[in-house]
Structure formats: structure tokens, C-alpha cells
Design an enzyme around this catalytic site. Structure first.
Site, short mmCIF file in Angstrom:
data_model
loop_
_atom_site.label_atom_id
_atom_site.label_comp_id
_atom_site.label_asym_id
_atom_site.label_seq_id
_atom_site.Cartn_x
_atom_site.Cartn_y
_atom_site.Cartn_z
N ASP A 188 45.97 87.35 43.25
CA ASP A 188 46.26 88.70 42.52
C ASP A 188 45.69 89.91 43.35
O ASP A 188 45.01 89.65 44.22
CB ASP A 188 45.77 88.73 40.90
CG ASP A 188 44.31 88.79 40.80
OD1 ASP A 188 43.80 88.72 41.66
OD2 ASP A 188 44.01 88.72 39.57
N GLU A 232 49.96 91.50 38.01
CA GLU A 232 49.74 91.50 39.40
C GLU A 232 49.18 90.23 40.06
O GLU A 232 48.73 90.01 40.83
CB GLU A 232 48.34 92.43 39.54
CG GLU A 232 47.00 91.96 38.92
CD GLU A 232 46.84 92.33 37.59
OE1 GLU A 232 45.51 92.35 37.45
OE2 GLU A 232 47.73 92.71 36.99
#
Length: 313
Positions: A188, A232
Site C-alpha cells: 500500500d 490504497e
């Protein structure tokens, strides 16, 4: 790796046939379906992405012309660019004197040169890349229609979590049954909330789109499955890849993200990524467990200071 429970030989005095595990039985069912499929070419990069062209005739022309047996919407492809033929149980591809050439695994064919195709050969016509799969390959079942909206994340235009989990199950079962390497890269973007809070969600969306394009275009192989897991978080499935090679891929991505210029409204945003990698090993009995190991390695990378790659023990 052993596909059967330890201590269970599943035999008696009259029958020595082993009982298949559920993974092996499912794989056998899927392979039986795959045997019904002809050899095919699948668009990995280009339009329509994921479309399968089955090689059903002894000779099929590939080109931009709508009348071509395999018509591809790509202006960099000649109207009659190449042809595939069946010959002696093999599939051959021949360049038809195309303007931009026909490349097999980055090696260019001479005009009118023919070459036999092998499993997972990458064929480049203009800016379009296709993968060749022989008859009976399991991948044919789940690599079809990859570009459909049901499989695509609307923002980043890469695969979504739903499709990722479908392919993960298939790839895990195949790797376990066939004893091949398989790794997951789970990552991420570091401090992504700060980007949204400081510059707004439009800036965050720009970073996600640009990050996805950077990874997809430059740092993964055509056969790898790259998907947005959520927010994300992203995942790459790496078939036939052990932990060491997966770590090399992860490190290249990490370095590229750190040095890439993410610019929003004239301001360069500091963007880095942390990654966790898990490799299929003996004792891992489910795709969910393997994914969990990669997630735990990601947590270790973030706890260890972020902007780094950690391989699960």
C-alpha cells in the site's frame, strides 16, 4: 509438498487408488473443462483487453482489417499483419510483411518468416501484446474477458478485488497441485491519508491512477495479475515465481515509486510504498492463508519504518 493428509494412505487390501483432496479434485474438474477449449491468443495489452481469439481454423489472418479472421483495433497494426496456421499438431505464426513487424518474446520475425508457438509466448503486433495458450490450458478459463467492467476497478483501470480473489483461488490450487512456485506481493501507499487531508481527494485519486499506471506499464510482466485490493492497497499475483524473484520485483517497484514525480497542481507529492511478500510453502493449505501471510509481512514493513520490502518468514 504433499497433496494428501499426513498419515492417510486412503488404501485397503483391494484398492490402492488415492482419494483426491478437494483442491486436486477441483483442479481436475477445471482441467477437464479446459481440455474442451481450442488453442487461443489472449490480448494482454490492448483493446479489447482480455479478449480470447480461439484458433479454430487451419489458417487465420490477424490484422486491423475488419474482415480479418482475428480483427484487432490497433492503428499500429497492418490491415493484414500476420497469420496463424495449424501444422502437424503445432501452431505457427507468420509475419505477412507488416509495417511494424511481428515480435515473439521481443524477437522480431523477418517478413514472411514463420515460427512455432510455445505455451505463454508473448506476441507483439504494433502496440498490442497477446499471449498464446495451447489447447487444454487451465488459464484459458479465467483469462477471458479480463477487460470487462465486472473485473475492473473504475478509478485505476486495473483489476478489482473481486476478480483478484477469483484468480487467486485458481492460481493457488494449480500451484499447489503441480508443485510450482507462487508468490503474492501485497502493498500500500505510505501515509496516503495525509495526501488526501493535505491536498484533497482529487489529488489522492490522481496518485492512485498514476501509481497504478506506473506499476502496470513498467514493472510487472504481462502474465502477472495486478489488482486494487481496496483503498490504497494493491496486490500482485506472481505465478512461477519464488520469494527471491518476487522480492526483486517488489524492490524495483518500491524504488520506482520513491523516485517518480507525482505532481498535483504544480506541487510534487512525496509518495512511497511498503510491501509484504509471501511464497507458497508446505503447510499453507489455503489461498486465504497465503494472502494473510503477505498482509502480515506488509504490516512488518510498515512497522519497520515504511518504504521497504519484507518477505514473510
Amino acid at each position: 509438498m504433499n497433496d494428501f493428509p499426513p498419515g492417510d494412505d486412503t488404501t485397503d487390501s483391494t484398492d490402492s487408488t488415492k482419494v483426491l483432496t478437494s483442491d486436486q479434485a477441483t483442479l481436475n474438474q477445471e482441467m477437464a473443462k479446459a481440455k474442451e477449449q481450442e488453442a487461443c491468443l489472449i490480448i494482454i495489452r490492448g483493446t479489447p483487453q482480455g479478449h480470447r481469439f480461439f484458433i479454430t481454423q487451419n489458417e487465420m489472418v490477424l490484422g486491423r482489417d475488419p474482415s480479418a479472421d482475428i480483427a484487432i483495433l490497433d492503428q499500429s497494426i497492418s490491415r493484414k499483419h500476420a497469420k496463424v496456421t495449424k501444422s502437424g499438431g503445432k501452431i505457427l505464426i507468420t509475419d505477412l510483411g507488416s509495417q511494424n513487424g511481428t515480435l515473439i518474446n521481443d524477437k522480431k520475425l523477418a517478413p514472411n518468416e514463420s515460427r512455432g508457438l510455445a505455451k505463454e509466448d508473448m506476441i507483439k503486433l504494433g502496440s498490442t501484446i497477446m499471449k498464446y495458450l495451447p489447447q487444454g490450458e487451465l488459464e484459458t478459463l479465467f483469462l477471458g474477458n479480463l477487460g470487462s467492467a465486472a473485473h475492473t476497478d473504475a478509478l485505476t483501470k486495473i483489476y478489482n478485488k473481486r476478480y483478484l480473489m477469483e484468480v487467486l483461488e485458481v492460481e493457488f490450487k494449480r500451484a499447489k497441485a503441480l508443485h510450482t512456485d507462487f508468490s503474492i506481493l501485497f502493498f500500500d501507499l505510505d501515509h496516503f491519508k495525509k495526501v488526501n487531508d493535505t491536498y484533497g481527494h482529487d489529488a489522492g485519486d490522481m496518485v492512485l491512477r498514476e501509481f497504478s499506471a506506473l506499476v502496470r506499464t513498467n514493472h510487472i510482466r504481462p502474465k502477472d495479475v495486478f489488482a486494487r485490493y481496496g483503498g490504497e492497497e494493491f496486490v500482485v499475483l506472481l505465478g512461477n515465481t519464488g520469494a527471491k524473484d518476487a522480492a526483486d520485483i517488489g524492490e524495483r517497484i518500491r524504488a520506482a515509486v520513491e523516485t517518480h514525480a507525482f505532481v498535483y497542481e504544480g506541487k510534487r507529492l512525496a509518495v512511497t510504498t511498503s510491501m509484504g511478500i509471501a511464497e507458497l510453502k508446505t503447510g499453507i493449505e489455503s489461498a486465504a492463508t497465503l494472502l494473510k501471510h503477505a498482509d502480515q509481512a506488509l504490516y512488518a514493513a510498515k512497522s519497520g519504518g515504511r518504504n521497504r520490502v519484507v518477505v514473510a518468514e
